[in-house]
Motif scaffolding. Structure first.
Motif, PDB file in Angstrom:
ATOM      1  N   THR A  16       0.814  -1.215   0.000  1.00 57.85           N
ATOM      2  CA  THR A  16       0.000   0.000   0.000  1.00 57.85           C
ATOM      3  C   THR A  16       0.851   1.270   0.000  1.00 57.85           C
ATOM      4  O   THR A  16       0.303   2.371  -0.090  1.00 57.85           O
ATOM      5  CB  THR A  16      -0.931   0.015   1.228  1.00 57.85           C
ATOM      6  OG1 THR A  16      -0.139  -0.050   2.424  1.00 57.85           O
ATOM      7  CG2 THR A  16      -1.881  -1.174   1.196  1.00 57.85           C
ATOM      8  N   ALA A  17       2.167   1.125   0.108  1.00 58.21           N
ATOM      9  CA  ALA A  17       3.048   2.303   0.087  1.00 58.21           C
ATOM     10  C   ALA A  17       3.136   2.846  -1.335  1.00 58.21           C
ATOM     11  O   ALA A  17       3.244   2.081  -2.295  1.00 58.21           O
ATOM     12  CB  ALA A  17       4.436   1.929   0.590  1.00 58.21           C
ATOM     13  N   PRO A  18       3.085   4.183  -1.500  1.00 56.38           N
ATOM     14  CA  PRO A  18       3.148   4.771  -2.847  1.00 56.38           C
ATOM     15  C   PRO A  18       4.436   4.396  -3.573  1.00 56.38           C
ATOM     16  O   PRO A  18       5.514   4.370  -2.992  1.00 56.38           O
ATOM     17  CB  PRO A  18       3.076   6.277  -2.576  1.00 56.38           C
ATOM     18  CG  PRO A  18       2.444   6.403  -1.231  1.00 56.38           C
ATOM     19  CD  PRO A  18       2.905   5.212  -0.451  1.00 56.38           C
ATOM     20  N   VAL A  19       4.297   4.089  -4.856  1.00 51.35           N
ATOM     21  CA  VAL A  19       5.443   3.767  -5.709  1.00 51.35           C
ATOM     22  C   VAL A  19       5.816   4.957  -6.577  1.00 51.35           C
ATOM     23  O   VAL A  19       6.987   5.292  -6.723  1.00 51.35           O
ATOM     24  CB  VAL A  19       5.133   2.541  -6.593  1.00 51.35           C
ATOM     25  CG1 VAL A  19       6.307   2.235  -7.521  1.00 51.35           C
ATOM     26  CG2 VAL A  19       4.797   1.333  -5.735  1.00 51.35           C
ATOM     27  N   SER A  67       0.258   2.742  -5.634  1.00 47.38           N
ATOM     28  CA  SER A  67       1.031   1.735  -4.923  1.00 47.38           C
ATOM     29  C   SER A  67       0.989   0.456  -5.749  1.00 47.38           C
ATOM     30  O   SER A  67       0.268   0.368  -6.755  1.00 47.38           O
ATOM     31  CB  SER A  67       0.430   1.495  -3.542  1.00 47.38           C
ATOM     32  OG  SER A  67      -0.883   0.940  -3.664  1.00 47.38           O
TER      33      SER A  67
END
Length: 280
Positions: A77-80, A102
């Protein structure tokens, strides 16, 4: 592991979380099961049950495997990357959509696009079954290779498994509860797979309804990937209402057939009497 499970057995909150999570996992599994049912029905009859069970078994393995790597799942769920676009703010001060993606978002978008493509292809063939040179008709609608069906099932199993596990993570912090809920939900899918697939196979109008569901689910997955969160309660309420209407239509058709059969039998009896003559 055992020491972590024992306290949960006497915790009412844990039982409530388990019950709620089981219901959620079963509901989320319906989407997965509908896709597996439609796809397996394209196979020769002798291969359908085996492929359905294999697909559901793979879904269980994926879910349990993802649970075993829970830290990695949360990291999805962390932004890419971020394209820098967003929609107007809603009443909660959040953008109506955004382009901060993400890995979860990318998986949902890819899965949604695949569902849209697959459902559109099947609807196209149902509406116009004659062969054409359309890009959607490059492959026969009947899948003679079980391997091709399994590959497609694996792809969607991955999408639904990620969504399922992230839902579980959002509802409880206890991995044993998640595992029990997943096992129960997949067991329900396994028990319901054959009856659902047979029902869909025997009722052509239900196939179109199920394909419509897949289109809607695909659109929702894409929207979710872009940060537009459609409440799942609305989605399943619409599906339930559509299923109720189709059930009434099926009941009406069955009643009409019974009435027509009774009229035909009565007419046949009258014809027989006329043929036999007035003395009969």
């Amino acid at each position: 592991m055992f020491d972590a499970i024992v306290p949960l057995l006497t915790d009412p909150a844990a039982w409530l979380a388990l019950t709620t999570l089981i219901v959620m996992e079963v509901v989320l599994g319906i989407d997965n099961l509908v896709f597996i049912s439609i796809l397996s029905n394209k196979l020769p009859p002798e291969q359908r049950q085996k492929v359905r069970r294999l697909g559901i078994g793979l879904a269980l393995i994926m879910r349990l495997g993802l649970l075993a790597t829970i830290g990695w799942i949360v990291g999805l769920t962390a932004p890419v990357f971020n394209l820098g676009f967003h929609g107007p703010l809603n009443s909660h001060g959040e953008p109506s959509f955004d382009t901060m993606f993400s890995w979860r978002d990318l998986i949902l978008i890819a899965g949604g696009l695949f569902l849209l493509w697959k459902a559109t292809k099947e609807i196209h063939h149902t509406v116009d079954p004659t062969p054409s040179h359309d890009v959607l008709d490059k492959k026969s609608v009947v899948i003679n290779n079980a391997g091709a069906a399994i590959v497609q099932i694996i792809l969607l199993d991955l999408v639904f498994s990620v969504d399922s596990i992230l839902t579980a993570v959002g509802m409880t912090d206890h991995v044993p509860i998640m595992m029990v809920a997943v096992i129960v939900a997949v067991t329900v899918m396994l028990l319901a797979s054959d009856p659902l697939a047979n029902f869909i196979d025997k009722n052509p109008t239900v196939v179109m309804l199920a394909l419509g569901f897949l289109l809607m689910i695909g659109a929702v997955l894409i929207a979710d990937g872009f940060g537009v969160h459609v409440p799942k309660g609305y989605i399943y309420a619409a599906m339930a209402f559509s299923a109720l209407v189709e059930g009434l239509n099926m009941a009406g058709r069955a009643s009409s057939k019974k009435k027509q059969a009774a009229l035909d039998a009565h007419q046949a009896e009258l014809n027989a009497r006329e043929t036999a003559g007035p003395g009969v």
